[in-house]
Enzyme design. Structure first.
Site, PDB file in Angstrom:
ATOM      1  N   HIS A  14      30.217  31.192 -66.574  1.00 12.66           N
ATOM      2  CA  HIS A  14      29.160  30.610 -67.670  1.00 12.66           C
ATOM      3  C   HIS A  14      29.744  29.230 -68.193  1.00 12.66           C
ATOM      4  CE1 HIS A  14      26.503  30.883 -71.198  1.00 12.66           C
ATOM      5  NE2 HIS A  14      25.968  31.753 -70.529  1.00 12.66           N
TER       6      HIS A  14
ATOM      7  N   ASP B 107      23.036  37.902 -65.680  1.00 14.29           N
ATOM      8  CA  ASP B 107      22.273  38.101 -64.438  1.00 14.29           C
ATOM      9  C   ASP B 107      22.930  38.841 -63.149  1.00 14.29           C
ATOM     10  OD1 ASP B 107      21.740  34.595 -64.944  1.00 14.29           O
ATOM     11  OD2 ASP B 107      20.208  36.351 -65.127  1.00 14.29           O
TER      12      ASP B 107
HETATM   13  C1  SDX Z   1      22.344  31.819 -67.132  1.00 19.07           C
HETATM   14  O1  SDX Z   1      23.714  28.508 -70.484  1.00 19.07           O
HETATM   15  C2  SDX Z   1      23.186  29.552 -70.934  1.00 19.07           C
HETATM   16  O2  SDX Z   1      23.618  30.143 -71.887  1.00 19.07           O
HETATM   17  C3  SDX Z   1      22.757  30.500 -69.641  1.00 19.07           C
HETATM   18  C4  SDX Z   1      22.345  31.608 -69.527  1.00 19.07           C
HETATM   19  C5  SDX Z   1      21.112  31.894 -70.690  1.00 19.07           C
HETATM   20  O3  SDX Z   1      21.192  32.971 -71.347  1.00 19.07           O
HETATM   21  O4  SDX Z   1      20.382  31.016 -71.003  1.00 19.07           O
HETATM   22  O5  SDX Z   1      23.458  32.521 -70.181  1.00 19.07           O
HETATM   23  C6  SDX Z   1      21.587  32.265 -68.567  1.00 19.07           C
HETATM   24  O6  SDX Z   1      21.782  30.710 -66.710  1.00 19.07           O
HETATM   25  C7  SDX Z   1      23.707  32.565 -66.879  1.00 19.07           C
HETATM   26  C8  SDX Z   1      24.561  31.863 -65.681  1.00 19.07           C
HETATM   27  C9  SDX Z   1      23.460  32.084 -64.326  1.00 19.07           C
HETATM   28  N1  SDX Z   1      24.179  31.400 -63.127  1.00 19.07           N
HETATM   29  C10 SDX Z   1      24.840  31.819 -62.375  1.00 19.07           C
HETATM   30  O7  SDX Z   1      25.282  32.878 -62.191  1.00 19.07           O
HETATM   31  C11 SDX Z   1      25.182  30.853 -60.979  1.00 19.07           C
HETATM   32  C12 SDX Z   1      26.514  31.034 -60.663  1.00 19.07           C
HETATM   33  N2  SDX Z   1      27.411  30.437 -61.684  1.00 19.07           N
HETATM   34  C13 SDX Z   1      27.705  28.949 -61.779  1.00 19.07           C
HETATM   35  O8  SDX Z   1      26.863  28.042 -60.865  1.00 19.07           O
HETATM   36  C14 SDX Z   1      28.428  28.305 -62.958  1.00 19.07           C
HETATM   37  O9  SDX Z   1      29.256  29.293 -63.246  1.00 19.07           O
HETATM   38  C15 SDX Z   1      27.437  28.122 -64.118  1.00 19.07           C
HETATM   39  C16 SDX Z   1      26.508  26.956 -63.719  1.00 19.07           C
HETATM   40  C17 SDX Z   1      26.888  29.264 -64.654  1.00 19.07           C
HETATM   41  C18 SDX Z   1      28.335  27.320 -65.172  1.00 19.07           C
HETATM   42  O10 SDX Z   1      28.877  26.160 -64.532  1.00 19.07           O
HETATM   43  P1  SDX Z   1      29.689  25.159 -65.483  1.00 19.07           P
HETATM   44  O11 SDX Z   1      30.002  25.745 -66.784  1.00 19.07           O
HETATM   45  O12 SDX Z   1      29.184  23.955 -65.086  1.00 19.07           O
HETATM   46  O13 SDX Z   1      31.279  25.135 -64.610  1.00 19.07           O
HETATM   47  P2  SDX Z   1      31.660  24.396 -63.497  1.00 19.07           P
HETATM   48  O14 SDX Z   1      30.457  24.461 -62.459  1.00 19.07           O
HETATM   49  O15 SDX Z   1      32.105  23.193 -63.881  1.00 19.07           O
HETATM   50  O16 SDX Z   1      32.926  25.563 -62.818  1.00 19.07           O
HETATM   51  C19 SDX Z   1      34.190  25.531 -63.393  1.00 19.07           C
HETATM   52  C20 SDX Z   1      34.900  25.895 -61.977  1.00 19.07           C
HETATM   53  C21 SDX Z   1      34.530  24.931 -60.908  1.00 19.07           C
HETATM   54  O17 SDX Z   1      35.688  24.999 -60.239  1.00 19.07           O
HETATM   55  P3  SDX Z   1      36.618  23.523 -60.347  1.00 19.07           P
HETATM   56  O18 SDX Z   1      35.746  22.321 -59.674  1.00 19.07           O
HETATM   57  O19 SDX Z   1      36.984  23.480 -61.698  1.00 19.07           O
HETATM   58  O20 SDX Z   1      37.787  23.771 -59.241  1.00 19.07           O
HETATM   59  O21 SDX Z   1      34.704  27.381 -61.765  1.00 19.07           O
HETATM   60  C22 SDX Z   1      34.182  27.024 -60.423  1.00 19.07           C
HETATM   61  C23 SDX Z   1      33.591  25.866 -60.131  1.00 19.07           C
HETATM   62  O22 SDX Z   1      33.602  25.527 -58.670  1.00 19.07           O
HETATM   63  N3  SDX Z   1      32.845  28.115 -60.638  1.00 19.07           N
HETATM   64  C24 SDX Z   1      32.428  29.016 -59.659  1.00 19.07           C
HETATM   65  C25 SDX Z   1      31.385  29.696 -59.981  1.00 19.07           C
HETATM   66  N4  SDX Z   1      31.187  29.252 -61.258  1.00 19.07           N
HETATM   67  C26 SDX Z   1      31.998  28.402 -61.607  1.00 19.07           C
HETATM   68  N5  SDX Z   1      33.234  29.434 -58.519  1.00 19.07           N
HETATM   69  C27 SDX Z   1      32.806  30.335 -57.924  1.00 19.07           C
HETATM   70  N6  SDX Z   1      31.734  31.138 -58.114  1.00 19.07           N
HETATM   71  C28 SDX Z   1      30.910  30.872 -59.294  1.00 19.07           C
HETATM   72  N7  SDX Z   1      29.755  31.604 -59.724  1.00 19.07           N
END
Ligand code: SDX
Length: 437
Positions: free
Chosen positions: A313, A371
């Protein structure tokens, strides 16, 4: 609304290229991080800030929802999400988000009666559905039909009039379940069900979704209570992508119904509200707990763009408090339905256990989010996977419209217009066709 910046509380930046300094006021909220007011930064430095994804940027002042991502805290108008999920109904939370206080008995009764009286849609709106292919994704239908609502309420919606803003909010909150249920009915070729005024908000939604004209439909009270709780858990969440979309669209003075359609479009993405659908697909694809190590390896592999859906998140660097409540509700619904062994739940719980003990997820503070469990409950309740994000949109409509209303009523609000770092071609002369290589 704004706490006056404490004169001693300022931030001074030094431009090491010129030695010039700029002092900026620091603004303090009632809780949470202070903010540096950079509104005069460009005028004084000739520089923009650069923050793709707005990881460190406050876009507005708000009094609706507060999230402490490190502590895993979510407050709606000061009330903790766990308390609201446990003790309030979704209409009460809607009233709270709109009015900044929980309704007393009379206010609650009046608000619920208003929602009932606005729950029907204009009969002409039903014609929009037949323009979609039968297999259209319900989110595409929802986006189209809610956008179409703006055609029914454009001339009668003066957003400068607080009374009309409130009516637009009531219409959207009241009609979104009806429109969502109609999207489901259209997808399965069943007749639309009209809302009933003797049912609660959640009961009505389940009735319009799963009832048919052929026989009486009794809503299971455990399922309607679970539905109500799921709506509460998804109601609002600060300045997330879809809410920011609604605010930006609304900042130009656009029709609020069209702005909510924009929010639906943004929520649909798998990185946002579309994750609940993606989680279930992922769990089904995993198929067995034996395949979890392989999936976790893929999620950690930098060269593999696979992500563990339902994990991570932007703000929560701790367990999403909504996921905690959702997990408990999941067990309640499955036991109420007599579902003893749900393989998807077994996979989800094993995946959670393994991920939470894995160095990669611990280091990156990746925890289950709202989710992760919701899809398992919704599947058990009989919803097809394609309806999961629709349900998220039904709940989030109150958050979107409450934030839209706050934005319109904010005295410092102006049209949102971010700048950029330009790295394209600088000015060059036009090349006539005959001279192009
Ligand atoms: C919602 O914003 C809100 O409040 C949203 C929400 C709401 O109520 O409105 O809470 C609802 O959207 C919840 C999130 C649902 N999405 C998912 O579950 C999809 C999977 N999660 C990711 O795509 C991700 O965690 C996000 C999009 C939710 C957040 O991404 P960020 O904040 O942009 O973080 P990032 O992509 O920069 O990740 C940081 C690191 C990265 O690695 P590095 O580049 O630092 O090496 O963490 C890794 C990412 O690769 N990472 C994951 C991961 N999520 C982040 N690695 C594996 N699996 C994951 N799910």
């Amino acid at each position: 609304m704004t706490q006056t910046a404490d004169k001693a509380e300022t931030f001074t930046l030094t431009d090491n290229r010129t030695g010039k300094q700029v002092t900026l006021p620091v603004m303090k909220g009632s809780t949470g991080p202070d903010v540096i007011d950079i509104r005069k930064l460009y005028a004084e430095t000739g520089c923009f800030t650069y923050d793709p994804g707005f990881t460190s940027t406050g876009s507005c002042e708000s009094q609706i929802t507060y999230i402490d991502g490190d502590e895993g805290v979510l407050l709606h108008r000061g009330y903790a999400i766990d308390d609201l999920a446990e003790h309030a109904t979704f209409p009460e939370v809607c009233y709270l988000l709109l009015n900044n206080h929980l309704p007393n008995a009379a206010e609650k009764e009046e608000f619920e009666s208003i929602l009932r009286r606005h729950s029907m849609v204009h009969e002409q709106l039903t014609r929009f559905y037949s323009g979609f292919r039968r297999d259209a994704h319900p989110m595409a239908v929802l986006c189209g039909v809610v956008g179409a609502l703006s055609a029914f309420y454009h001339d009668s919606t003066d957003i400068e009039d607080p009374v009309q803003r409130k009516i637009a909010a009531h219409r959207l909150i009241a009609k979104i379940p009806t429109i969502a249920a109609m999207a489901y009915k259209y997808s399965v070729g069943q007749p639309f069900m009209y809302p009933r005024n003797d049912l609660s908000y959640a009961e009505n939604f389940l009735y319009m979704t799963f009832g048919t004209p052929c026989e009486p439909f009794k809503v299971n009270p455990v399922l309607s209570k679970a539905m109500d709780k799921i709506f509460i858990l998804h109601a609002d969440h600060e300045q997330n992508a879809s809410t920011s979309t609604v605010r930006l669209a609304g900042s130009s003075g656009a029709n609020p119904f069209a702005c909510i359609a924009a929010g639906i479009a943004s929520l649909w993405g798998p990185a946002h509200g579309g994750a609940n659908e993606a989680v279930l697909k992922m769990l089904e694809e995993i198929g067995s707990v034996d395949r979890i190590p392989e999936i976790v390896r893929r999620a950690k592999d930098k060269n593999d763009n696979f992500r563990l859906m339902g994990f991570g998140h932007r703000v929560y660097k701790n367990y999403d408090p909504r996921a905690q409540v959702m997990r408990k509700t999941c067990h309640e619904v499955l036991s109420e339905l007599g579902i003893k062994d749900e393989p998807l739940l077994d996979i989800a719980m094993e995946l959670e256990k393994i991920a939470l003990s894995d160095e990669y997820f611990i280091e990156k503070k990746l925890y289950p989010n709202v989710d992760f469990y919701s899809g398992i409950i919704l599947k058990a309740m009989g919803f097809p996977t394609s309806m999961f994000t629709v349900l998220f949109a039904v709940a989030r409509t109150v958050g979107w419209i409450s934030q839209w209303k706050e934005m319109i009523e904010d005295p410092v609000q102006k049209i949102g217009r971010p700048r950029q770092l330009y790295t394209g071609e600088t000015k060059r002369s036009f090349v006539p066709l005959a001279e192009r290589g």
